[in-house]
Write an enzyme that holds these catalytic residues in place. Sequence first.
Site, PDB file in Angstrom:
ATOM      1  N   GLU A 380      38.700  50.815  33.769  1.00 17.56           N
ATOM      2  CA  GLU A 380      38.042  49.823  34.635  1.00 17.56           C
ATOM      3  C   GLU A 380      38.392  48.388  34.218  1.00 17.56           C
ATOM      4  OE1 GLU A 380      36.892  50.712  37.349  1.00 17.56           O
ATOM      5  OE2 GLU A 380      36.677  52.855  36.970  1.00 17.56           O
ATOM      6  N   HIS A 383      41.568  47.410  35.977  1.00 22.56           N
ATOM      7  CA  HIS A 383      41.290  46.904  37.332  1.00 22.56           C
ATOM      8  C   HIS A 383      40.764  45.468  37.269  1.00 22.56           C
ATOM      9  CE1 HIS A 383      41.989  50.563  39.510  1.00 22.56           C
ATOM     10  NE2 HIS A 383      41.008  51.231  38.954  1.00 22.56           N
ATOM     11  N   HIS A 386      43.381  42.901  36.299  1.00 18.34           N
ATOM     12  CA  HIS A 386      44.329  42.756  37.415  1.00 18.34           C
ATOM     13  C   HIS A 386      43.743  41.777  38.444  1.00 18.34           C
ATOM     14  CE1 HIS A 386      47.261  45.027  40.354  1.00 18.34           C
ATOM     15  NE2 HIS A 386      47.495  43.723  40.295  1.00 18.34           N
TER      16      HIS A 386
END
Length: 594
Positions: A380, A383, A386
Amino acid sequence: MNPKFKWKLESIFPSDEAWEDEYKKVQELIAQIQTYQGRLNESPQILAECMKTYEQLGLAMERVYVYARMRRDEDNTNTKYQAMTDRAASLSIRVSSALSFLVPEILSMPDERLDSYIADEQLKPYRFYLNEIKRQKEHVLSAQEERIIAQAGELAQAPQTIFGMINNADMTFPAIKDEDGEEVQLTHGRYIQFMESPDRRVRQEAFKAMYDTYGKQKNTIAATLNASVKKDVFYARIRKYPSALAASLDNDNIPVEVYTNLIQAVRDNLPAMHRYVSLRKKLLGVEELHMYDLYVPMVKEVKMQISYDQALELVQKGLAPLGEDYASVLKEAFTSGWIDVYENEGKTSGAYSWGAYGTHPFVLMNYQNNVNNLFTLAHEMGHALHSYYSDKNQRYLDAQYKIFVAEVASTLNESLLMDYMLKNTDDPRQKMYLLNHYLEQFRGTVYRQTMFAEFEKLIHEKVEAGEALTPETLCSLYYDLNIDYYGPDMVVDEDIKMEWARIPHFYNEFYVYQYATGFSAATALSQQILNEGAPAVERYLTFLSSGGSDYPIELLRKAGVDMASPQPVVEALQVFARLLDEMEELAKEIESTK
Protein backbone atom coordinates in the site's frame (compact mmCIF):
# COMPACT_ATOMS: atom_id res chain seq x y z
CA MET A 1 -7.72 4.17 19.56
CA ASN A 2 -4.42 5.97 20.06
CA PRO A 3 -4.45 8.97 17.64
CA LYS A 4 -0.97 8.03 16.35
CA PHE A 5 -2.53 4.94 14.76
CA LYS A 6 -5.29 6.95 13.04
CA TRP A 7 -5.12 8.81 9.77
CA LYS A 8 -5.69 12.58 9.81
CA LEU A 9 -8.45 13.32 7.29
CA GLU A 10 -8.42 16.92 8.51
CA SER A 11 -5.72 17.52 5.90
CA ILE A 12 -8.48 17.17 3.28
CA PHE A 13 -11.13 19.18 5.17
CA PRO A 14 -10.62 20.61 8.67
CA SER A 15 -14.29 19.93 9.45
CA ASP A 16 -17.53 18.52 8.04
CA GLU A 17 -18.69 22.13 7.62
CA ALA A 18 -15.74 22.76 5.29
CA TRP A 19 -16.86 19.66 3.32
CA GLU A 20 -20.35 21.22 2.99
CA ASP A 21 -18.76 24.40 1.63
CA GLU A 22 -16.88 22.39 -1.00
CA TYR A 23 -20.07 20.51 -1.84
CA LYS A 24 -21.73 23.88 -2.60
CA LYS A 25 -18.67 24.90 -4.63
CA VAL A 26 -19.14 21.80 -6.82
CA GLN A 27 -22.75 22.81 -7.44
CA GLU A 28 -21.60 26.31 -8.44
CA LEU A 29 -18.92 24.90 -10.75
CA ILE A 30 -21.53 22.65 -12.41
CA ALA A 31 -23.50 25.79 -13.29
CA GLN A 32 -20.31 27.53 -14.41
CA ILE A 33 -19.10 24.75 -16.72
CA GLN A 34 -22.49 24.63 -18.44
CA THR A 35 -22.05 28.25 -19.57
CA TYR A 36 -19.38 27.01 -21.99
CA GLN A 37 -21.69 24.56 -23.75
CA GLY A 38 -21.98 25.42 -27.45
CA ARG A 39 -19.08 27.90 -27.28
CA LEU A 40 -15.92 25.78 -27.36
CA ASN A 41 -15.23 26.36 -31.04
CA GLU A 42 -15.27 30.17 -30.57
CA SER A 43 -11.58 30.40 -29.67
CA PRO A 44 -8.67 28.60 -27.95
CA GLN A 45 -9.12 31.03 -25.05
CA ILE A 46 -12.72 29.89 -24.42
CA LEU A 47 -11.64 26.24 -24.52
CA ALA A 48 -8.74 26.99 -22.14
CA GLU A 49 -11.13 28.71 -19.70
CA CYS A 50 -13.50 25.76 -19.92
CA MET A 51 -10.65 23.30 -19.31
CA LYS A 52 -9.55 25.26 -16.25
CA THR A 53 -13.10 25.12 -14.86
CA TYR A 54 -13.20 21.40 -15.70
CA GLU A 55 -10.04 20.87 -13.63
CA GLN A 56 -11.46 22.85 -10.71
CA LEU A 57 -14.71 20.89 -10.86
CA GLY A 58 -12.96 17.50 -11.05
CA LEU A 59 -10.66 18.34 -8.17
CA ALA A 60 -13.46 19.67 -5.93
CA MET A 61 -15.66 16.65 -6.70
CA GLU A 62 -12.80 14.27 -5.95
CA ARG A 63 -12.17 15.90 -2.56
CA VAL A 64 -15.88 15.80 -1.70
CA TYR A 65 -16.25 12.12 -2.57
CA VAL A 66 -12.97 10.90 -1.08
CA TYR A 67 -13.49 12.62 2.27
CA ALA A 68 -17.08 11.38 2.70
CA ARG A 69 -16.21 7.82 1.69
CA MET A 70 -13.11 7.64 3.90
CA ARG A 71 -15.05 9.02 6.87
CA ARG A 72 -17.62 6.27 6.24
CA ASP A 73 -14.82 3.70 6.01
CA GLU A 74 -13.75 4.62 9.56
CA ASP A 75 -17.14 3.39 10.77
CA ASN A 76 -19.66 2.02 8.27
CA THR A 77 -22.41 2.11 10.90
CA ASN A 78 -22.21 5.94 11.16
CA THR A 79 -25.38 7.14 9.41
CA LYS A 80 -24.07 10.69 9.04
CA TYR A 81 -21.21 9.55 6.81
CA GLN A 82 -23.43 7.03 5.02
CA ALA A 83 -25.63 9.95 4.01
CA MET A 84 -22.66 12.14 3.03
CA THR A 85 -21.29 9.35 0.84
CA ASP A 86 -24.66 8.89 -0.86
CA ARG A 87 -24.91 12.63 -1.48
CA ALA A 88 -21.39 12.68 -2.92
CA ALA A 89 -22.18 9.74 -5.23
CA SER A 90 -25.33 11.46 -6.52
CA LEU A 91 -23.42 14.71 -7.01
CA SER A 92 -20.80 12.80 -8.99
CA ILE A 93 -23.49 11.59 -11.41
CA ARG A 94 -24.65 15.22 -11.82
CA VAL A 95 -21.06 16.23 -12.58
CA SER A 96 -20.74 13.48 -15.23
CA SER A 97 -24.01 14.59 -16.80
CA ALA A 98 -22.95 18.26 -16.80
CA LEU A 99 -19.64 17.38 -18.45
CA SER A 100 -21.17 15.12 -21.10
CA PHE A 101 -21.09 17.93 -23.70
CA LEU A 102 -17.34 18.52 -23.39
CA VAL A 103 -15.76 15.68 -25.39
CA PRO A 104 -18.36 15.52 -28.20
CA GLU A 105 -18.18 19.30 -28.66
CA ILE A 106 -14.38 19.27 -28.83
CA LEU A 107 -14.53 16.46 -31.37
CA SER A 108 -17.21 18.19 -33.45
CA MET A 109 -14.57 20.71 -34.56
CA PRO A 110 -12.98 20.04 -37.95
CA ASP A 111 -9.60 18.30 -37.51
CA GLU A 112 -7.65 21.31 -38.74
CA ARG A 113 -9.24 23.64 -36.20
CA LEU A 114 -8.80 21.14 -33.36
CA ASP A 115 -5.11 20.68 -34.30
CA SER A 116 -4.60 24.46 -34.29
CA TYR A 117 -6.27 24.66 -30.85
CA ILE A 118 -4.04 21.88 -29.49
CA ALA A 119 -0.97 23.73 -30.79
CA ASP A 120 -2.07 27.00 -29.13
CA GLU A 121 0.08 28.03 -26.14
CA GLN A 122 -3.00 28.67 -23.94
CA LEU A 123 -3.91 24.98 -24.23
CA LYS A 124 -0.40 23.63 -23.67
CA PRO A 125 -1.23 22.30 -20.15
CA TYR A 126 -4.07 20.22 -21.67
CA ARG A 127 -2.23 18.95 -24.76
CA PHE A 128 -1.95 15.28 -23.75
CA TYR A 129 -5.59 15.25 -22.59
CA LEU A 130 -6.82 16.79 -25.87
CA ASN A 131 -4.69 14.47 -28.01
CA GLU A 132 -6.08 11.53 -26.05
CA ILE A 133 -9.64 12.69 -26.79
CA LYS A 134 -8.75 13.01 -30.47
CA ARG A 135 -7.30 9.46 -30.48
CA GLN A 136 -10.65 8.05 -29.35
CA LYS A 137 -12.71 10.22 -31.72
CA GLU A 138 -14.34 7.37 -33.64
CA HIS A 139 -15.71 5.93 -30.37
CA VAL A 140 -17.31 9.12 -29.04
CA LEU A 141 -21.00 9.71 -29.75
CA SER A 142 -22.99 12.92 -30.16
CA ALA A 143 -23.48 15.26 -27.19
CA GLN A 144 -27.08 14.13 -26.75
CA GLU A 145 -26.14 10.44 -26.90
CA GLU A 146 -23.26 10.98 -24.44
CA ARG A 147 -25.67 12.74 -22.07
CA ILE A 148 -28.04 9.76 -22.19
CA ILE A 149 -25.13 7.36 -21.50
CA ALA A 150 -23.97 9.51 -18.56
CA GLN A 151 -27.48 9.58 -17.10
CA ALA A 152 -27.74 5.80 -17.47
CA GLY A 153 -24.60 5.43 -15.33
CA GLU A 154 -26.48 4.43 -12.19
CA LEU A 155 -28.45 1.78 -14.13
CA ALA A 156 -25.20 0.37 -15.55
CA GLN A 157 -23.88 -0.04 -12.00
CA ALA A 158 -26.85 -2.24 -11.07
CA PRO A 159 -25.24 -5.69 -11.62
CA GLN A 160 -22.22 -4.75 -9.50
CA THR A 161 -24.43 -3.15 -6.81
CA ILE A 162 -26.78 -6.15 -6.68
CA PHE A 163 -23.86 -8.59 -6.47
CA GLY A 164 -22.37 -6.50 -3.66
CA MET A 165 -25.61 -6.68 -1.71
CA ILE A 166 -25.95 -10.45 -2.23
CA ASN A 167 -22.30 -11.04 -1.39
CA ASN A 168 -21.80 -8.65 1.53
CA ALA A 169 -25.23 -8.13 3.07
CA ASP A 170 -27.67 -10.96 2.30
CA MET A 171 -25.47 -14.03 2.13
CA THR A 172 -24.92 -15.81 5.43
CA PHE A 173 -22.54 -18.70 5.91
CA PRO A 174 -22.96 -21.58 8.37
CA ALA A 175 -20.90 -22.13 11.49
CA ILE A 176 -18.03 -24.60 11.36
CA LYS A 177 -15.89 -26.13 14.12
CA ASP A 178 -12.49 -24.48 14.56
CA GLU A 179 -9.22 -26.18 15.59
CA ASP A 180 -10.46 -26.41 19.21
CA GLY A 181 -13.82 -27.89 18.24
CA GLU A 182 -15.63 -24.63 18.99
CA GLU A 183 -18.40 -23.51 16.65
CA VAL A 184 -17.38 -20.37 14.75
CA GLN A 185 -19.42 -18.47 12.17
CA LEU A 186 -17.84 -18.58 8.70
CA THR A 187 -17.47 -15.09 7.17
CA HIS A 188 -15.62 -13.64 4.19
CA GLY A 189 -12.92 -12.37 6.52
CA ARG A 190 -12.49 -15.64 8.39
CA TYR A 191 -12.49 -17.79 5.26
CA ILE A 192 -8.83 -17.15 4.40
CA GLN A 193 -7.88 -17.63 8.07
CA PHE A 194 -9.56 -21.04 7.94
CA MET A 195 -7.85 -21.81 4.61
CA GLU A 196 -4.48 -21.15 6.29
CA SER A 197 -5.33 -23.39 9.27
CA PRO A 198 -2.87 -26.24 9.92
CA ASP A 199 -5.92 -28.41 10.72
CA ARG A 200 -7.01 -29.98 7.43
CA ARG A 201 -10.51 -30.75 8.72
CA VAL A 202 -11.06 -27.03 9.39
CA ARG A 203 -9.88 -26.14 5.87
CA GLN A 204 -12.12 -28.74 4.26
CA GLU A 205 -15.19 -27.75 6.28
CA ALA A 206 -14.71 -24.03 5.52
CA PHE A 207 -14.14 -24.76 1.82
CA LYS A 208 -17.26 -26.91 1.52
CA ALA A 209 -19.42 -24.52 3.58
CA MET A 210 -18.30 -21.53 1.48
CA TYR A 211 -19.07 -23.06 -1.91
CA ASP A 212 -22.24 -24.86 -0.79
CA THR A 213 -23.56 -21.44 0.25
CA TYR A 214 -22.69 -19.91 -3.14
CA GLY A 215 -24.17 -22.97 -4.86
CA LYS A 216 -27.57 -22.14 -3.32
CA GLN A 217 -27.43 -18.70 -5.00
CA LYS A 218 -25.93 -19.88 -8.32
CA ASN A 219 -28.92 -18.94 -10.51
CA THR A 220 -29.18 -15.41 -9.10
CA ILE A 221 -25.43 -14.76 -9.25
CA ALA A 222 -25.16 -16.21 -12.77
CA ALA A 223 -27.96 -13.89 -13.88
CA THR A 224 -26.17 -10.94 -12.24
CA LEU A 225 -22.84 -11.75 -13.91
CA ASN A 226 -24.61 -12.34 -17.24
CA ALA A 227 -26.18 -8.86 -16.97
CA SER A 228 -22.79 -7.33 -16.19
CA VAL A 229 -21.14 -8.96 -19.21
CA LYS A 230 -24.06 -7.90 -21.45
CA LYS A 231 -23.57 -4.34 -20.19
CA ASP A 232 -19.88 -4.50 -21.22
CA VAL A 233 -20.81 -5.84 -24.66
CA PHE A 234 -23.51 -3.18 -25.10
CA TYR A 235 -21.09 -0.32 -24.37
CA ALA A 236 -18.45 -1.81 -26.68
CA ARG A 237 -20.91 -2.12 -29.56
CA ILE A 238 -22.50 1.29 -29.09
CA ARG A 239 -19.01 2.83 -29.18
CA LYS A 240 -18.07 0.83 -32.30
CA TYR A 241 -15.41 -1.45 -30.83
CA PRO A 242 -14.82 -4.94 -32.25
CA SER A 243 -15.14 -6.51 -28.77
CA ALA A 244 -15.64 -5.70 -25.10
CA LEU A 245 -11.98 -6.59 -24.53
CA ALA A 246 -10.80 -4.08 -27.16
CA ALA A 247 -13.10 -1.41 -25.69
CA SER A 248 -11.81 -1.93 -22.16
CA LEU A 249 -8.13 -1.90 -23.15
CA ASP A 250 -8.51 1.14 -25.41
CA ASN A 251 -9.05 3.40 -22.37
CA ASP A 252 -5.36 2.93 -21.59
CA ASN A 253 -4.32 2.58 -25.25
CA ILE A 254 -3.25 -1.02 -24.56
CA PRO A 255 -3.06 -3.35 -27.59
CA VAL A 256 -5.26 -6.47 -27.26
CA GLU A 257 -2.07 -8.50 -27.88
CA VAL A 258 -0.83 -7.54 -24.39
CA TYR A 259 -3.80 -9.46 -22.94
CA THR A 260 -3.51 -12.47 -25.24
CA ASN A 261 0.31 -12.55 -24.89
CA LEU A 262 -0.09 -12.72 -21.10
CA ILE A 263 -2.41 -15.73 -21.28
CA GLN A 264 -0.14 -17.48 -23.80
CA ALA A 265 3.06 -16.79 -21.82
CA VAL A 266 1.49 -18.09 -18.60
CA ARG A 267 0.09 -21.18 -20.34
CA ASP A 268 3.56 -21.85 -21.83
CA ASN A 269 4.96 -21.73 -18.29
CA LEU A 270 2.33 -23.91 -16.60
CA PRO A 271 4.91 -26.74 -16.07
CA ALA A 272 6.58 -24.55 -13.38
CA MET A 273 3.18 -24.09 -11.69
CA HIS A 274 2.59 -27.84 -11.82
CA ARG A 275 6.06 -28.33 -10.24
CA TYR A 276 5.04 -25.94 -7.46
CA VAL A 277 1.84 -27.91 -6.86
CA SER A 278 3.92 -31.10 -6.69
CA LEU A 279 6.31 -29.52 -4.13
CA ARG A 280 3.35 -28.33 -2.04
CA LYS A 281 1.92 -31.85 -2.04
CA LYS A 282 5.28 -33.27 -0.94
CA LEU A 283 5.94 -30.70 1.81
CA LEU A 284 2.41 -31.02 3.23
CA GLY A 285 2.89 -34.79 3.25
CA VAL A 286 -0.56 -35.59 1.85
CA GLU A 287 -1.54 -38.47 -0.41
CA GLU A 288 -3.88 -36.18 -2.35
CA LEU A 289 -3.55 -32.40 -2.65
CA HIS A 290 -6.96 -30.70 -2.67
CA MET A 291 -8.00 -27.14 -3.53
CA TYR A 292 -8.45 -26.43 0.19
CA ASP A 293 -4.73 -27.19 0.70
CA LEU A 294 -3.57 -24.25 -1.43
CA TYR A 295 -3.33 -21.54 1.24
CA VAL A 296 -1.91 -23.34 4.26
CA PRO A 297 1.81 -22.52 4.66
CA MET A 298 3.99 -25.38 3.44
CA VAL A 299 6.46 -24.69 6.27
CA LYS A 300 4.46 -25.58 9.36
CA GLU A 301 6.95 -24.95 12.15
CA VAL A 302 7.63 -21.25 11.53
CA LYS A 303 5.55 -18.50 13.10
CA MET A 304 6.85 -15.02 12.38
CA GLN A 305 5.25 -12.45 14.67
CA ILE A 306 5.89 -8.94 13.33
CA SER A 307 4.58 -5.97 15.30
CA TYR A 308 3.55 -2.79 13.51
CA ASP A 309 6.67 -0.95 14.72
CA GLN A 310 8.87 -3.79 13.47
CA ALA A 311 7.00 -3.67 10.15
CA LEU A 312 7.75 0.05 9.75
CA GLU A 313 11.44 -0.61 10.33
CA LEU A 314 11.59 -3.58 7.96
CA VAL A 315 9.78 -1.70 5.18
CA GLN A 316 12.21 1.20 5.49
CA LYS A 317 15.22 -1.12 5.33
CA GLY A 318 13.76 -3.18 2.49
CA LEU A 319 13.05 -0.10 0.36
CA ALA A 320 16.45 1.53 1.00
CA PRO A 321 17.63 0.66 -2.57
CA LEU A 322 15.12 3.30 -3.83
CA GLY A 323 17.32 6.08 -2.47
CA GLU A 324 17.26 8.88 0.09
CA ASP A 325 14.39 10.93 -1.34
CA TYR A 326 12.04 7.93 -1.37
CA ALA A 327 13.16 7.05 2.18
CA SER A 328 12.40 10.56 3.48
CA VAL A 329 8.87 10.56 2.00
CA LEU A 330 8.30 7.10 3.48
CA LYS A 331 9.39 8.33 6.92
CA GLU A 332 7.00 11.28 6.62
CA ALA A 333 4.15 8.90 5.71
CA PHE A 334 4.86 6.75 8.78
CA THR A 335 4.89 9.71 11.19
CA SER A 336 2.39 12.24 9.79
CA GLY A 337 -1.08 10.66 9.90
CA TRP A 338 -1.15 8.99 6.50
CA ILE A 339 -2.15 5.55 7.84
CA ASP A 340 -5.19 4.21 9.71
CA VAL A 341 -3.53 1.16 11.25
CA TYR A 342 -5.72 -1.16 13.30
CA GLU A 343 -9.05 -2.92 12.99
CA ASN A 344 -11.92 -1.07 14.67
CA GLU A 345 -15.65 -1.62 15.11
CA GLY A 346 -17.48 -0.78 11.89
CA LYS A 347 -14.26 -0.04 10.01
CA THR A 348 -13.99 -1.18 6.38
CA SER A 349 -12.03 -4.44 6.13
CA GLY A 350 -8.95 -5.07 4.00
CA ALA A 351 -6.44 -2.45 2.92
CA TYR A 352 -6.17 0.31 0.33
CA SER A 353 -4.36 3.49 -0.61
CA TRP A 354 -6.46 6.48 -1.68
CA GLY A 355 -6.68 10.23 -1.50
CA ALA A 356 -7.42 13.44 -3.34
CA TYR A 357 -5.09 15.56 -5.43
CA GLY A 358 -3.56 18.39 -3.40
CA THR A 359 -3.26 16.42 -0.16
CA HIS A 360 -0.97 13.53 0.65
CA PRO A 361 -2.36 10.01 0.04
CA PHE A 362 -3.89 7.92 2.83
CA VAL A 363 -3.60 4.22 3.61
CA LEU A 364 -6.23 2.07 5.31
CA MET A 365 -4.91 -1.02 7.08
CA ASN A 366 -6.34 -3.59 9.48
CA TYR A 367 -2.91 -4.57 10.76
CA GLN A 368 -2.29 -7.99 12.31
CA ASN A 369 1.17 -9.06 13.54
CA ASN A 370 2.15 -11.36 10.67
CA VAL A 371 4.16 -11.58 7.44
CA ASN A 372 1.11 -11.02 5.21
CA ASN A 373 0.38 -7.68 6.86
CA LEU A 374 4.04 -6.65 6.68
CA PHE A 375 3.93 -7.11 2.91
CA THR A 376 0.49 -5.48 2.67
CA LEU A 377 1.98 -2.39 4.34
CA ALA A 378 4.85 -2.31 1.80
CA HIS A 379 2.33 -2.84 -1.02
CA GLU A 380 0.00 0.00 0.00
CA MET A 381 2.93 2.36 0.58
CA GLY A 382 3.95 1.66 -3.01
CA HIS A 383 0.56 2.93 -4.18
CA ALA A 384 0.74 5.89 -1.80
CA LEU A 385 4.20 7.06 -2.90
CA HIS A 386 3.29 6.57 -6.57
CA SER A 387 0.38 8.97 -5.98
CA TYR A 388 2.58 11.32 -3.96
CA TYR A 389 5.23 11.63 -6.70
CA SER A 390 2.59 11.89 -9.45
CA ASP A 391 0.66 14.64 -7.68
CA LYS A 392 3.84 16.53 -6.83
CA ASN A 393 5.08 16.58 -10.43
CA GLN A 394 1.94 16.68 -12.60
CA ARG A 395 -1.12 18.88 -13.05
CA TYR A 396 -4.42 17.44 -11.87
CA LEU A 397 -5.49 16.12 -15.29
CA ASP A 398 -2.14 14.39 -15.89
CA ALA A 399 -1.49 13.16 -12.36
CA GLN A 400 -3.90 10.21 -12.28
CA TYR A 401 -1.97 7.13 -13.41
CA LYS A 402 -3.79 4.44 -15.32
CA ILE A 403 -4.84 1.14 -13.77
CA PHE A 404 -2.40 -0.71 -16.05
CA VAL A 405 0.56 0.71 -14.10
CA ALA A 406 -1.21 1.00 -10.74
CA GLU A 407 0.07 -2.33 -9.37
CA VAL A 408 3.69 -1.82 -10.47
CA ALA A 409 4.84 0.44 -7.61
CA SER A 410 3.05 -1.63 -4.96
CA THR A 411 4.41 -4.97 -6.18
CA LEU A 412 7.93 -3.61 -6.69
CA ASN A 413 7.97 -2.63 -3.01
CA GLU A 414 7.06 -6.19 -2.08
CA SER A 415 9.82 -7.57 -4.33
CA LEU A 416 12.47 -5.34 -2.75
CA LEU A 417 11.27 -6.12 0.77
CA MET A 418 11.34 -9.85 0.01
CA ASP A 419 14.88 -9.57 -1.38
CA TYR A 420 15.97 -7.83 1.86
CA MET A 421 14.23 -10.41 4.07
CA LEU A 422 15.74 -13.38 2.21
CA LYS A 423 19.25 -11.88 2.34
CA ASN A 424 18.95 -11.16 6.07
CA THR A 425 17.50 -14.48 7.19
CA ASP A 426 19.89 -17.25 8.25
CA ASP A 427 17.32 -19.68 9.62
CA PRO A 428 16.59 -22.14 6.75
CA ARG A 429 13.02 -22.65 7.98
CA GLN A 430 12.34 -18.91 8.07
CA LYS A 431 13.84 -18.65 4.58
CA MET A 432 11.57 -21.48 3.46
CA TYR A 433 8.61 -19.65 4.98
CA LEU A 434 9.48 -16.45 3.10
CA LEU A 435 10.02 -18.34 -0.15
CA ASN A 436 6.63 -19.97 0.41
CA HIS A 437 5.13 -16.47 0.78
CA TYR A 438 6.83 -15.17 -2.38
CA LEU A 439 5.91 -18.21 -4.46
CA GLU A 440 2.33 -17.78 -3.28
CA GLN A 441 2.47 -14.17 -4.51
CA PHE A 442 3.42 -15.48 -7.96
CA ARG A 443 0.74 -18.16 -7.82
CA GLY A 444 -1.96 -15.76 -6.65
CA THR A 445 -0.98 -12.75 -8.75
CA VAL A 446 0.41 -14.10 -12.01
CA TYR A 447 -1.06 -17.58 -12.43
CA ARG A 448 -4.41 -17.17 -10.66
CA GLN A 449 -5.20 -13.68 -11.97
CA THR A 450 -4.31 -14.82 -15.49
CA MET A 451 -6.72 -17.74 -15.06
CA PHE A 452 -9.36 -15.20 -14.02
CA ALA A 453 -8.45 -13.08 -17.07
CA GLU A 454 -8.87 -16.07 -19.37
CA PHE A 455 -12.24 -16.85 -17.78
CA GLU A 456 -13.37 -13.23 -18.38
CA LYS A 457 -12.25 -13.39 -21.99
CA LEU A 458 -14.16 -16.64 -22.55
CA ILE A 459 -17.43 -15.47 -20.96
CA HIS A 460 -17.41 -12.18 -22.90
CA GLU A 461 -16.77 -14.05 -26.14
CA LYS A 462 -19.73 -16.35 -25.42
CA VAL A 463 -22.09 -13.40 -24.90
CA GLU A 464 -20.71 -11.69 -28.02
CA ALA A 465 -21.50 -14.88 -29.93
CA GLY A 466 -25.10 -14.76 -28.67
CA GLU A 467 -24.73 -17.54 -26.10
CA ALA A 468 -26.24 -17.45 -22.61
CA LEU A 469 -24.15 -17.61 -19.45
CA THR A 470 -26.04 -20.28 -17.54
CA PRO A 471 -24.77 -21.51 -14.17
CA GLU A 472 -23.76 -24.76 -15.87
CA THR A 473 -21.74 -22.93 -18.54
CA LEU A 474 -19.93 -20.79 -15.98
CA CYS A 475 -19.19 -23.74 -13.69
CA SER A 476 -17.92 -25.92 -16.54
CA LEU A 477 -15.60 -23.21 -17.95
CA TYR A 478 -14.21 -22.39 -14.53
CA TYR A 479 -13.67 -26.03 -13.53
CA ASP A 480 -11.79 -26.85 -16.74
CA LEU A 481 -9.49 -23.84 -16.30
CA ASN A 482 -8.58 -25.01 -12.79
CA ILE A 483 -7.65 -28.44 -14.16
CA ASP A 484 -5.38 -26.83 -16.78
CA TYR A 485 -3.69 -24.37 -14.42
CA TYR A 486 -3.09 -26.62 -11.41
CA GLY A 487 -2.06 -29.78 -13.25
CA PRO A 488 -2.01 -33.53 -12.55
CA ASP A 489 -0.94 -33.43 -8.87
CA MET A 490 -4.00 -31.42 -7.81
CA VAL A 491 -7.37 -32.96 -7.03
CA VAL A 492 -9.66 -30.29 -8.48
CA ASP A 493 -12.64 -30.59 -6.14
CA GLU A 494 -16.12 -30.21 -7.62
CA ASP A 495 -16.87 -27.40 -5.15
CA ILE A 496 -14.31 -25.09 -6.83
CA LYS A 497 -16.52 -24.81 -9.90
CA MET A 498 -18.56 -22.23 -7.88
CA GLU A 499 -15.57 -19.97 -7.13
CA TRP A 500 -16.41 -17.61 -10.03
CA ALA A 501 -19.51 -16.63 -8.05
CA ARG A 502 -17.51 -14.96 -5.25
CA ILE A 503 -15.05 -12.88 -7.32
CA PRO A 504 -16.16 -9.21 -7.20
CA HIS A 505 -13.54 -8.20 -9.80
CA PHE A 506 -15.57 -9.89 -12.54
CA TYR A 507 -17.97 -6.92 -12.30
CA ASN A 508 -15.12 -4.57 -13.26
CA GLU A 509 -14.43 -5.87 -16.75
CA PHE A 510 -10.94 -6.93 -17.80
CA TYR A 511 -9.35 -5.50 -14.68
CA VAL A 512 -7.58 -8.49 -13.13
CA TYR A 513 -5.07 -9.12 -15.95
CA GLN A 514 -3.35 -5.92 -14.81
CA TYR A 515 -2.36 -7.59 -11.53
CA ALA A 516 -0.38 -10.13 -13.55
CA THR A 517 1.16 -7.62 -15.98
CA GLY A 518 1.89 -5.22 -13.11
CA PHE A 519 3.56 -7.97 -11.07
CA SER A 520 5.65 -8.98 -14.09
CA ALA A 521 6.75 -5.40 -14.79
CA ALA A 522 7.54 -4.85 -11.09
CA THR A 523 9.60 -8.04 -10.92
CA ALA A 524 11.65 -6.94 -13.94
CA LEU A 525 12.14 -3.39 -12.59
CA SER A 526 13.10 -4.59 -9.09
CA GLN A 527 15.79 -6.84 -10.63
CA GLN A 528 17.13 -3.81 -12.55
CA ILE A 529 17.19 -1.66 -9.38
CA LEU A 530 19.07 -4.34 -7.43
CA ASN A 531 21.53 -5.06 -10.26
CA GLU A 532 22.09 -1.60 -11.76
CA GLY A 533 21.59 0.71 -8.79
CA ALA A 534 21.34 4.49 -9.35
CA PRO A 535 20.51 4.58 -13.12
CA ALA A 536 17.61 2.14 -12.65
CA VAL A 537 16.41 4.04 -9.54
CA GLU A 538 16.42 7.31 -11.49
CA ARG A 539 14.38 5.76 -14.32
CA TYR A 540 11.96 4.32 -11.78
CA LEU A 541 11.45 7.58 -9.85
CA THR A 542 10.84 9.33 -13.19
CA PHE A 543 8.18 6.71 -13.88
CA LEU A 544 6.54 7.36 -10.46
CA SER A 545 6.63 11.12 -11.12
CA SER A 546 5.04 10.82 -14.58
CA GLY A 547 1.54 9.96 -13.34
CA GLY A 548 -0.74 9.71 -16.38
CA SER A 549 1.19 12.14 -18.57
CA ASP A 550 1.84 9.49 -21.22
CA TYR A 551 0.42 6.10 -22.21
CA PRO A 552 1.14 3.30 -19.69
CA ILE A 553 3.05 1.18 -22.19
CA GLU A 554 5.31 4.19 -22.98
CA LEU A 555 5.87 5.05 -19.32
CA LEU A 556 6.97 1.50 -18.55
CA ARG A 557 9.14 1.40 -21.67
CA LYS A 558 11.01 4.50 -20.46
CA ALA A 559 11.39 2.88 -17.03
CA GLY A 560 13.00 -0.17 -18.64
CA VAL A 561 10.33 -2.79 -19.47
CA ASP A 562 8.39 -3.31 -22.70
CA MET A 563 4.98 -4.77 -21.85
CA ALA A 564 4.00 -4.88 -25.54
CA SER A 565 6.28 -7.94 -25.60
CA PRO A 566 5.63 -11.14 -23.61
CA GLN A 567 9.26 -10.98 -22.41
CA PRO A 568 8.66 -9.35 -18.97
CA VAL A 569 6.04 -12.01 -18.16
CA VAL A 570 8.43 -14.76 -19.27
CA GLU A 571 11.25 -13.23 -17.18
CA ALA A 572 9.01 -12.97 -14.10
CA LEU A 573 8.08 -16.64 -14.44
CA GLN A 574 11.78 -17.48 -14.76
CA VAL A 575 12.27 -15.80 -11.35
CA PHE A 576 9.41 -18.00 -10.08
CA ALA A 577 11.21 -21.09 -11.41
CA ARG A 578 14.51 -20.02 -9.76
CA LEU A 579 12.78 -19.45 -6.40
CA LEU A 580 11.18 -22.87 -6.79
CA ASP A 581 14.63 -24.41 -7.35
CA GLU A 582 15.86 -22.69 -4.18
CA MET A 583 12.93 -23.94 -2.15
CA GLU A 584 13.34 -27.50 -3.43
CA GLU A 585 17.04 -27.41 -2.42
CA LEU A 586 16.22 -26.01 1.04
CA ALA A 587 13.58 -28.71 1.48
CA LYS A 588 16.23 -31.38 0.74
CA GLU A 589 18.68 -29.76 3.21
CA ILE A 590 16.10 -29.66 5.98
CA GLU A 591 15.05 -33.23 5.23
CA SER A 592 18.68 -34.43 5.43
CA THR A 593 19.16 -32.86 8.90
CA LYS A 594 16.18 -34.65 10.41
